[in-house]
Design a protein around this motif. Structure first.
Motif, short mmCIF file in Angstrom:
data_model
loop_
_atom_site.label_atom_id
_atom_site.label_comp_id
_atom_site.label_asym_id
_atom_site.label_seq_id
_atom_site.Cartn_x
_atom_site.Cartn_y
_atom_site.Cartn_z
N SER A 40 0.82 -1.22 0.00
CA SER A 40 0.00 0.00 0.00
C SER A 40 0.85 1.27 0.00
O SER A 40 0.34 2.36 -0.21
N GLY A 41 2.15 1.12 0.27
CA GLY A 41 3.04 2.28 0.31
C GLY A 41 3.24 2.87 1.70
O GLY A 41 3.84 3.92 1.85
N LEU A 42 2.74 2.18 2.71
CA LEU A 42 2.93 2.62 4.09
C LEU A 42 4.41 2.59 4.44
O LEU A 42 5.09 1.58 4.22
N ILE A 43 4.93 3.69 4.98
CA ILE A 43 6.34 3.76 5.38
C ILE A 43 6.50 3.11 6.75
O ILE A 43 5.74 3.38 7.67
N HIS A 44 7.51 2.25 6.86
CA HIS A 44 7.81 1.60 8.14
C HIS A 44 8.18 2.66 9.17
O HIS A 44 8.99 3.57 8.89
N GLY A 45 7.64 2.57 10.36
CA GLY A 45 7.88 3.54 11.42
C GLY A 45 9.32 3.68 11.83
O GLY A 45 9.73 4.72 12.35
N GLY A 46 10.12 2.65 11.61
CA GLY A 46 11.53 2.72 11.97
C GLY A 46 12.27 3.83 11.24
O GLY A 46 13.19 4.43 11.78
N PHE A 47 11.87 4.11 10.01
CA PHE A 47 12.52 5.19 9.26
C PHE A 47 12.14 6.55 9.84
O PHE A 47 12.97 7.46 9.88
N ILE A 48 10.91 6.69 10.28
CA ILE A 48 10.46 7.95 10.90
C ILE A 48 11.16 8.13 12.23
O ILE A 48 11.62 9.23 12.57
N PHE A 49 11.25 7.04 13.01
CA PHE A 49 11.98 7.11 14.27
C PHE A 49 13.44 7.47 14.02
O PHE A 49 14.02 8.30 14.72
N GLY A 50 14.05 6.86 12.99
CA GLY A 50 15.45 7.17 12.66
C GLY A 50 15.64 8.64 12.31
O GLY A 50 16.64 9.25 12.70
N LEU A 51 14.70 9.19 11.57
CA LEU A 51 14.73 10.62 11.24
C LEU A 51 14.70 11.47 12.50
O LEU A 51 15.51 12.39 12.69
N LYS A 71 10.61 8.39 24.32
CA LYS A 71 9.17 8.19 24.47
C LYS A 71 8.55 8.85 23.24
O LYS A 71 8.67 10.07 23.06
N THR A 72 7.92 8.04 22.40
CA THR A 72 7.46 8.55 21.11
C THR A 72 6.00 8.21 20.86
O THR A 72 5.43 7.33 21.49
N ARG A 73 5.45 8.94 19.89
CA ARG A 73 4.07 8.70 19.50
C ARG A 73 3.91 8.97 18.00
O ARG A 73 4.28 10.04 17.52
N PHE A 74 3.38 7.97 17.30
CA PHE A 74 3.06 8.14 15.89
C PHE A 74 1.64 8.67 15.80
O PHE A 74 0.72 8.09 16.36
N LEU A 75 1.46 9.79 15.10
CA LEU A 75 0.16 10.46 15.05
C LEU A 75 -0.60 10.22 13.76
O LEU A 75 -1.82 10.34 13.72
N SER A 76 0.14 9.93 12.69
CA SER A 76 -0.48 9.76 11.38
C SER A 76 0.47 8.93 10.52
O SER A 76 1.68 9.05 10.66
N PHE A 105 6.90 16.56 10.79
CA PHE A 105 5.78 17.09 10.02
C PHE A 105 5.83 16.58 8.59
O PHE A 105 6.91 16.40 8.01
N CYS A 106 4.65 16.40 8.01
CA CYS A 106 4.48 16.20 6.57
C CYS A 106 3.66 17.40 6.12
O CYS A 106 2.47 17.51 6.49
N ASN A 107 4.29 18.31 5.42
CA ASN A 107 3.70 19.63 5.15
C ASN A 107 3.43 20.28 6.50
O ASN A 107 4.33 20.41 7.30
N GLU A 108 2.20 20.64 6.81
CA GLU A 108 1.89 21.28 8.09
C GLU A 108 1.35 20.29 9.13
O GLU A 108 1.13 20.65 10.28
N GLU A 109 1.13 19.04 8.71
CA GLU A 109 0.55 18.04 9.61
C GLU A 109 1.62 17.36 10.45
O GLU A 109 2.60 16.83 9.93
N LYS A 110 1.43 17.38 11.78
CA LYS A 110 2.35 16.69 12.68
C LYS A 110 2.04 15.20 12.62
O LYS A 110 0.92 14.78 12.85
N VAL A 111 3.06 14.38 12.30
CA VAL A 111 2.85 12.94 12.14
C VAL A 111 3.55 12.12 13.24
O VAL A 111 3.28 10.93 13.38
N PHE A 112 4.41 12.76 14.01
CA PHE A 112 5.20 12.05 15.02
C PHE A 112 5.67 13.05 16.06
O PHE A 112 5.97 14.21 15.73
N THR A 113 5.74 12.62 17.30
CA THR A 113 6.31 13.46 18.35
C THR A 113 7.10 12.57 19.30
O THR A 113 6.77 11.38 19.47
#
Length: 127
Positions: A40-51, A71-76, A105-113
């Motif tokens: 489906s093209g979903l990006i693995h969260g490990g890459f977002i965490f690595g970023l 301590k992390t949270r995936f929002l989108s 952020f992806c554009n203006e949307e927060k996707v991870f904190t």
């Protein structure tokens, strides 16, 4: 500002620094097909965490900085083609322990904190 940490990191997987200042950083990552978790093209969260982790390390910007905890949270979800920007701020700059807040952020949307506890060791952790 000169980058003093993580000089050998693979930037195509962890992001490209776009801003480095004392106590803060911004890192940009393009989500590519090799980061997808499924068809489906979903990006693995490990890459977002690595970023986010890389942005935290750059906010501290010391040769011996390592991650102690997070301590992390995936929002989108993120998808192939998304361009993510991690913004990191060192909120408690001390000699050895730093609490770094990171938002992605992806554009203006927060996707991870996340809150990253970064430790600066006296010598390289593998020494």
């Amino acid at each position: 500002m000169k980058i003093d940490t993580h000089e050998s990191i693979e930037r195509s997987l962890c992001g490209e620094p776009i801003k480095i200042e004392k106590g803060c950083s911004e890192v940009r990552l393009e989500c590519t097909e090799n980061m997808a978790a499924d068809s489906s093209g979903l990006i693995h969260g490990g890459f977002i965490f690595g970023l986010a982790d890389y942005a935290a390390m750059l906010a501290v910007n010391h040769p011996n900085v390592v991650l102690g905890s997070a301590k992390t949270r995936f929002l989108s979800p993120s998808r192939i083609g998304d361009v993510l920007t991690a913004k990191a701020k060192d909120t408690t700059p001390e000699e050895h322990k730093h609490l770094v807040q990171v938002e992605v952020f992806c554009n203006e949307e927060k996707v991870f904190t996340g809150s990253f506890t970064c430790i600066v060791t006296k010598k390289h952790i593998l020494s």
